[in-house]
Design a protein around this motif. Sequence first.
Motif, mmCIF file in Angstrom:
data_model
loop_
_atom_site.group_PDB
_atom_site.id
_atom_site.type_symbol
_atom_site.label_atom_id
_atom_site.label_comp_id
_atom_site.label_asym_id
_atom_site.label_seq_id
_atom_site.Cartn_x
_atom_site.Cartn_y
_atom_site.Cartn_z
ATOM 1 N N ASN A 50 -9.096 -9.982 8.295
ATOM 2 C CA ASN A 50 -8.166 -10.414 7.339
ATOM 3 C C ASN A 50 -7.549 -9.492 6.421
ATOM 4 O O ASN A 50 -6.526 -9.736 6.034
ATOM 5 N N ALA A 51 -8.249 -8.561 6.053
ATOM 6 C CA ALA A 51 -7.951 -7.572 5.029
ATOM 7 C C ALA A 51 -6.420 -6.836 5.259
ATOM 8 O O ALA A 51 -6.319 -6.543 6.542
ATOM 9 N N GLY A 52 -5.584 -6.864 4.483
ATOM 10 C CA GLY A 52 -4.191 -6.536 4.668
ATOM 11 C C GLY A 52 -3.215 -6.562 3.387
ATOM 12 O O GLY A 52 -3.751 -6.973 2.688
ATOM 13 N N LEU A 53 -2.410 -5.934 3.254
ATOM 14 C CA LEU A 53 -1.463 -5.943 2.405
ATOM 15 C C LEU A 53 -0.030 -5.596 2.844
ATOM 16 O O LEU A 53 0.099 -4.942 4.062
ATOM 17 N N GLY A 54 0.889 -5.838 2.039
ATOM 18 C CA GLY A 54 2.243 -5.573 2.275
ATOM 19 C C GLY A 54 3.137 -4.981 1.214
ATOM 20 O O GLY A 54 2.864 -5.312 0.257
ATOM 21 N N ILE A 55 3.708 -3.793 1.547
ATOM 22 C CA ILE A 55 4.446 -3.150 0.508
ATOM 23 C C ILE A 55 6.039 -3.182 1.045
ATOM 24 O O ILE A 55 6.121 -2.791 2.165
ATOM 25 N N PHE A 56 6.993 -3.697 0.167
ATOM 26 C CA PHE A 56 8.325 -4.056 0.834
ATOM 27 C C PHE A 56 9.298 -2.650 0.325
ATOM 28 O O PHE A 56 8.935 -2.367 -0.821
ATOM 29 N N GLY A 57 10.383 -2.619 1.057
ATOM 30 C CA GLY A 57 11.291 -1.714 0.583
ATOM 31 C C GLY A 57 12.063 -1.187 1.685
ATOM 32 O O GLY A 57 11.578 -0.965 2.509
ATOM 33 N N PRO A 58 13.162 -0.665 1.032
ATOM 34 C CA PRO A 58 14.092 0.059 2.364
ATOM 35 C C PRO A 58 13.324 1.295 2.767
ATOM 36 O O PRO A 58 12.822 2.155 2.024
ATOM 37 N N ILE A 59 13.589 1.974 3.911
ATOM 38 C CA ILE A 59 12.916 2.719 4.870
ATOM 39 C C ILE A 59 13.356 4.157 4.076
ATOM 40 O O ILE A 59 12.497 5.156 3.835
ATOM 41 N N ASP A 60 14.774 4.339 3.713
ATOM 42 C CA ASP A 60 15.327 5.776 3.026
ATOM 43 C C ASP A 60 14.852 5.872 1.902
ATOM 44 O O ASP A 60 14.734 7.082 1.512
ATOM 45 N N GLY A 61 14.016 4.855 1.316
ATOM 46 C CA GLY A 61 13.304 5.222 -0.169
ATOM 47 C C GLY A 61 11.733 5.012 -0.103
ATOM 48 O O GLY A 61 11.070 4.795 -1.188
ATOM 49 N N PHE A 62 11.460 4.870 1.192
ATOM 50 C CA PHE A 62 9.914 4.211 1.370
ATOM 51 C C PHE A 62 9.196 5.412 0.993
ATOM 52 O O PHE A 62 9.228 6.542 1.656
ATOM 53 N N LYS A 63 7.862 5.641 0.063
ATOM 54 C CA LYS A 63 6.880 6.559 0.003
ATOM 55 C C LYS A 63 5.978 6.633 1.352
ATOM 56 O O LYS A 63 5.575 5.657 1.746
#
Length: 230
Positions: free
Chosen positions: A82-95
């Motif tokens: 179950n362990a997981g996370l989501g980080i959202f954002g446009p790809i051209d600014g994604f770290k």
Amino acid sequence: MDLTGKVAIVTGVSSGIGRATAEALLAHGAAVAGWGRHAPEGLDHDRFQFFECDVRDEHAVAEAFTNTQRELGPEVHVLVNNAGLGIFGPIDGFKSEDWHTMFDTNVNGLFYCTRAVLPQMKKQHEGHIINIASLAGTAGTANLAGYCATKYAVRGFSDALFKELRPDGIRVTCVMPGSVETHFNGKEPGPEPDPTKMQPQDIADAIVHALEAPQATMISEMQLRPTNVK
């Protein structure tokens, strides 16, 4: 599978779907090893034991599995990845570091945990692995490309794995929830349940349903959506 007396490992147990699943498994008679970076507050049960584990670290996973077998016995019947996370954002600014954090947790961590339990499950010729993916693993969404990529990976891994493990008597189920009211993406659940979202307990009940299916039946995939929409 009759869960009474079975040993289950649940990752990401501190809150949300992981905690709800641990509580549901305990209610059905299982002994639960909860793996996570933080212990779930107030979860006090004589059949629950917490093991600190960051699933991104394969050595930490191996140590948690060794400690689980030492404390709960050699047999392990259920793994809930179950362990997981989501980080959202446009790809051209994604770290890049955020991209790697998601893959290290959602994909690599799932692999480490699965690999750890398989020798014992194969020895028993019994076991059930539940992989928590998402509906984001079935269709892409703008600004969720990285998260979707990890969940597509989980779904593909699960599909291949169930075919690989069927001869060993091990079942694999990929659970793909839609909107669930949790702390996902930093959101705070409201004081009253959101009628347009599922609750963590709903997902936990679906997991128990898959686990308790007759031995001759494997539920390989489950897509779960709120009945009510905005």
